[in-house]
Design an enzyme around this catalytic site. Structure first.
Site, PDB file in Angstrom:
ATOM      1  N   ARG A 259       0.864  -1.175   0.000  1.00  9.94           N
ATOM      2  CA  ARG A 259       0.000   0.000   0.000  1.00  9.94           C
ATOM      3  C   ARG A 259       0.904   1.228   0.000  1.00  9.94           C
ATOM      4  NH1 ARG A 259      -3.500  -2.613  -1.511  1.00  9.94           N
ATOM      5  NH2 ARG A 259      -5.607  -2.940  -0.733  1.00  9.94           N
TER       6      ARG A 259
ATOM      7  N   GLU B 266      -4.006   7.723  -5.081  1.00 16.16           N
ATOM      8  CA  GLU B 266      -4.311   6.996  -6.319  1.00 16.16           C
ATOM      9  C   GLU B 266      -5.617   7.522  -6.912  1.00 16.16           C
ATOM     10  OE1 GLU B 266      -4.229   2.788  -5.478  1.00 16.16           O
ATOM     11  OE2 GLU B 266      -2.251   2.920  -4.563  1.00 16.16           O
TER      12      GLU B 266
ATOM     13  N   HIS C  35      -1.904   0.245  -9.600  1.00 13.54           N
ATOM     14  CA  HIS C  35      -2.518  -0.646  -8.601  1.00 13.54           C
ATOM     15  C   HIS C  35      -3.200  -1.819  -9.314  1.00 13.54           C
ATOM     16  CE1 HIS C  35      -4.275  -0.905  -4.282  1.00 13.54           C
ATOM     17  NE2 HIS C  35      -4.072  -2.110  -4.795  1.00 13.54           N
TER      18      HIS C  35
HETATM   19  P1  NAD Z   1      -1.420 -11.538   4.340  1.00 11.64           P
HETATM   20  O1  NAD Z   1      -2.263 -11.262   5.517  1.00 11.64           O
HETATM   21  O2  NAD Z   1      -1.401 -12.909   3.759  1.00 11.64           O
HETATM   22  O3  NAD Z   1       0.097 -11.143   4.639  1.00 11.64           O
HETATM   23  C1  NAD Z   1       0.497  -9.984   5.316  1.00 11.64           C
HETATM   24  C2  NAD Z   1       1.692 -10.350   6.157  1.00 11.64           C
HETATM   25  O4  NAD Z   1       2.295  -9.169   6.688  1.00 11.64           O
HETATM   26  C3  NAD Z   1       1.332 -11.234   7.342  1.00 11.64           C
HETATM   27  O5  NAD Z   1       2.171 -12.365   7.343  1.00 11.64           O
HETATM   28  C4  NAD Z   1       1.589 -10.344   8.541  1.00 11.64           C
HETATM   29  O6  NAD Z   1       2.019 -11.076   9.659  1.00 11.64           O
HETATM   30  C5  NAD Z   1       2.682  -9.459   8.010  1.00 11.64           C
HETATM   31  N1  NAD Z   1       2.868  -8.219   8.759  1.00 11.64           N
HETATM   32  C6  NAD Z   1       1.927  -7.408   9.282  1.00 11.64           C
HETATM   33  N2  NAD Z   1       2.515  -6.374   9.897  1.00 11.64           N
HETATM   34  C7  NAD Z   1       3.841  -6.529   9.764  1.00 11.64           C
HETATM   35  C8  NAD Z   1       4.978  -5.803  10.189  1.00 11.64           C
HETATM   36  N3  NAD Z   1       4.840  -4.672  10.903  1.00 11.64           N
HETATM   37  N4  NAD Z   1       6.205  -6.256   9.859  1.00 11.64           N
HETATM   38  C9  NAD Z   1       6.356  -7.396   9.144  1.00 11.64           C
HETATM   39  N5  NAD Z   1       5.323  -8.143   8.723  1.00 11.64           N
HETATM   40  C10 NAD Z   1       4.082  -7.709   9.033  1.00 11.64           C
HETATM   41  O7  NAD Z   1      -1.878 -10.488   3.235  1.00 11.64           O
HETATM   42  P2  NAD Z   1      -1.476 -10.507   1.682  1.00 11.64           P
HETATM   43  O8  NAD Z   1      -2.554 -11.152   0.904  1.00 11.64           O
HETATM   44  O9  NAD Z   1      -0.092 -10.985   1.549  1.00 11.64           O
HETATM   45  O10 NAD Z   1      -1.553  -8.958   1.370  1.00 11.64           O
HETATM   46  C11 NAD Z   1      -0.700  -8.051   2.063  1.00 11.64           C
HETATM   47  C12 NAD Z   1      -1.091  -6.632   1.712  1.00 11.64           C
HETATM   48  O11 NAD Z   1      -0.711  -6.379   0.359  1.00 11.64           O
HETATM   49  C13 NAD Z   1      -2.595  -6.393   1.757  1.00 11.64           C
HETATM   50  O12 NAD Z   1      -2.985  -5.989   3.053  1.00 11.64           O
HETATM   51  C14 NAD Z   1      -2.790  -5.324   0.724  1.00 11.64           C
HETATM   52  O13 NAD Z   1      -2.703  -4.053   1.328  1.00 11.64           O
HETATM   53  C15 NAD Z   1      -1.640  -5.506  -0.234  1.00 11.64           C
HETATM   54  N6  NAD Z   1      -2.068  -6.088  -1.532  1.00 11.64           N
HETATM   55  C16 NAD Z   1      -1.850  -5.386  -2.667  1.00 11.64           C
HETATM   56  C17 NAD Z   1      -2.232  -5.920  -3.892  1.00 11.64           C
HETATM   57  C18 NAD Z   1      -1.991  -5.154  -5.161  1.00 11.64           C
HETATM   58  O14 NAD Z   1      -2.724  -5.325  -6.119  1.00 11.64           O
HETATM   59  N7  NAD Z   1      -0.994  -4.318  -5.227  1.00 11.64           N
HETATM   60  C19 NAD Z   1      -2.854  -7.174  -3.955  1.00 11.64           C
HETATM   61  C20 NAD Z   1      -3.053  -7.883  -2.778  1.00 11.64           C
HETATM   62  C21 NAD Z   1      -2.657  -7.326  -1.567  1.00 11.64           C
END
Ligand code: NAD
Length: 321
Positions: free
Chosen positions: A239, A268, A287
């Site tokens: 994000r 965005e 995005h």
């Molecule tokens: P997820 O919940 O599977 O993984 C997120 C991980 O981050 C978890 O393992 C969590 O423990 C870890 N985490 C949280 N806070 C942390 C910190 N301070 N330090 C280190 N690790 C930390 O989620 P995901 O499906 O992997 O998605 C992650 C994020 O990516 C989403 O929340 C979303 O904002 C973003 N995303 C973006 C797109 C895109 O199109 N660009 C697509 C999917 C997700």
């Protein structure tokens, strides 16, 4: 309790056609109906015209405050990131919130590693030259092999492991940052967030894959960019606000880092006046890292599973609130 009418908010159209998604749910028990966005004919709240009022559950891309005052028991976000939703207000009203994590690891992993490939093999430069009709080879020392380069993946959930396994498959040395620094397949060394600067200090690529939370907002700011190698690339598919964008622009200007692959931004769409648009060593995508033709079906799989669970009195999967 089971759902009788499932709304599909028209904002899902940002990612896939609402009608295609409804077709994918044609076999479910609840009736499925499209709900117009705020300001649309069906959102005026005038009796039979109030599409949202007819629903007890909603699948959506956007968040609107009127969701809080409808009779919803469950909202499903078609995105993994749910930072736009007000968790406390939903909890106060007993509205469950589920997200779409678990489905983007392959495609976002491909996008993030695709950016790494592009920087290493200069594909972005060649494409820019092609648009100008220019036949121009890179300088002898511009291009490099990815094999044995290092990538540090910050956040090792669905996206992070999707990036890490693909970087590892290309022969890269992969490290990572994780709140509980337990071992992860394909990741040579795992650091806790407190050691972020040390973790990213040696990496040619730093890839961000954390959700946007109070802890991760501004996680990569001037000190972290200073800690990175001068030949390093920052990849952000998480994000926008996880990175201090002004500090990134400064770091690109001063040469503190070599470049960036960015799918997400503080604002965005990225405003036309942003200086990020016009940089050779910045690859921008709108995005769209998660976009793929299977997106609707993957979300439908989560929604079908949760409809089944609700009917069976089981707890929801992917529940956030
Ligand atoms: P997820 O919940 O599977 O993984 C997120 C991980 O981050 C978890 O393992 C969590 O423990 C870890 N985490 C949280 N806070 C942390 C910190 N301070 N330090 C280190 N690790 C930390 O989620 P995901 O499906 O992997 O998605 C992650 C994020 O990516 C989403 O929340 C979303 O904002 C973003 N995303 C973006 C797109 C895109 O199109 N660009 C697509 C999917 C997700």
């Amino acid at each position: 309790s089971s759902v009788s009418t499932l709304g599909v908010h028209e904002s899902v159209g940002e990612v896939f056609p609402a009608a295609v998604f409804c077709d994918a749910l044609s076999a479910v028990d609840p009736s499925v109906q499209i709900v117009g966005g705020e300001g649309s004919a069906g959102s005026r709240g005038d009796g039979e015209n109030d599409e949202l009022a007819a629903c007890d559950a909603l699948v959506t891309f956007a968040y609107e405050d009127r969701f809080l005052d409808a009779d919803l028991t469950w909202i499903h976000s078609i995105q993994a990131g749910v930072d736009r939703f007000p968790f406390d207000a939903l909890a106060d009203r007993n509205i469950a919130l589920t997200n779409s994590t678990g489905i983007h690891g392959d495609v976002v992993g491909e996008t993030a590693v695709g950016m790494m490939l592009s920087f290493a093999r200069r594909l972005h430069t060649h494409r820019s030259n092609q648009e100008r009709g220019e036949w121009r080879k890179p300088a002898w020392n511009d291009a490099f092999p990815l094999r044995r380069e290092s990538a540090c993946v910050v956040g090792l959930g669905t996206l992070g492991t999707g990036i890490a396994t693909r970087a590892s498959a290309l022969g890269m040395d992969v490290t990572g940052v994780k709140r509980t620094p337990t071992p992860v397949d394909g990741v040579d060394e795992v650091y806790p967030p407190a050691d972020l600067r040390e973790a990213i200090g040696d990496a040619r690529f730093v890839a961000l894959a954390v959700p946007l939370t109070d802890d991760t907002e501004g996680m990569v700011s001037a000190p972290e960019l200073d800690a990175m190698r001068e030949d390093a690339y920052l990849i952000n598919v998480a994000r926008g606000p996880v990175v201090d964008q002004g500090a990134l622009v400064d770091a690109l200007d001063s040469g503190a880092v070599a470049g960036a692959g960015l799918d997400v931004f503080e604002t965005e769409p990225l405003p036309a006046e942003s200086s990020l648009w016009d940089r050779e060593e910045v690859i921008l995508t709108p995005h769209a890292a998660g976009f793929n033709v299977e997106y609707y079906e993957r979300v439908a799989t989560i929604v079908r599973e949760n409809l089944r669970r609700l009917a069976a009195g089981e707890s929801l999967t992917n529940r956030v609130v």
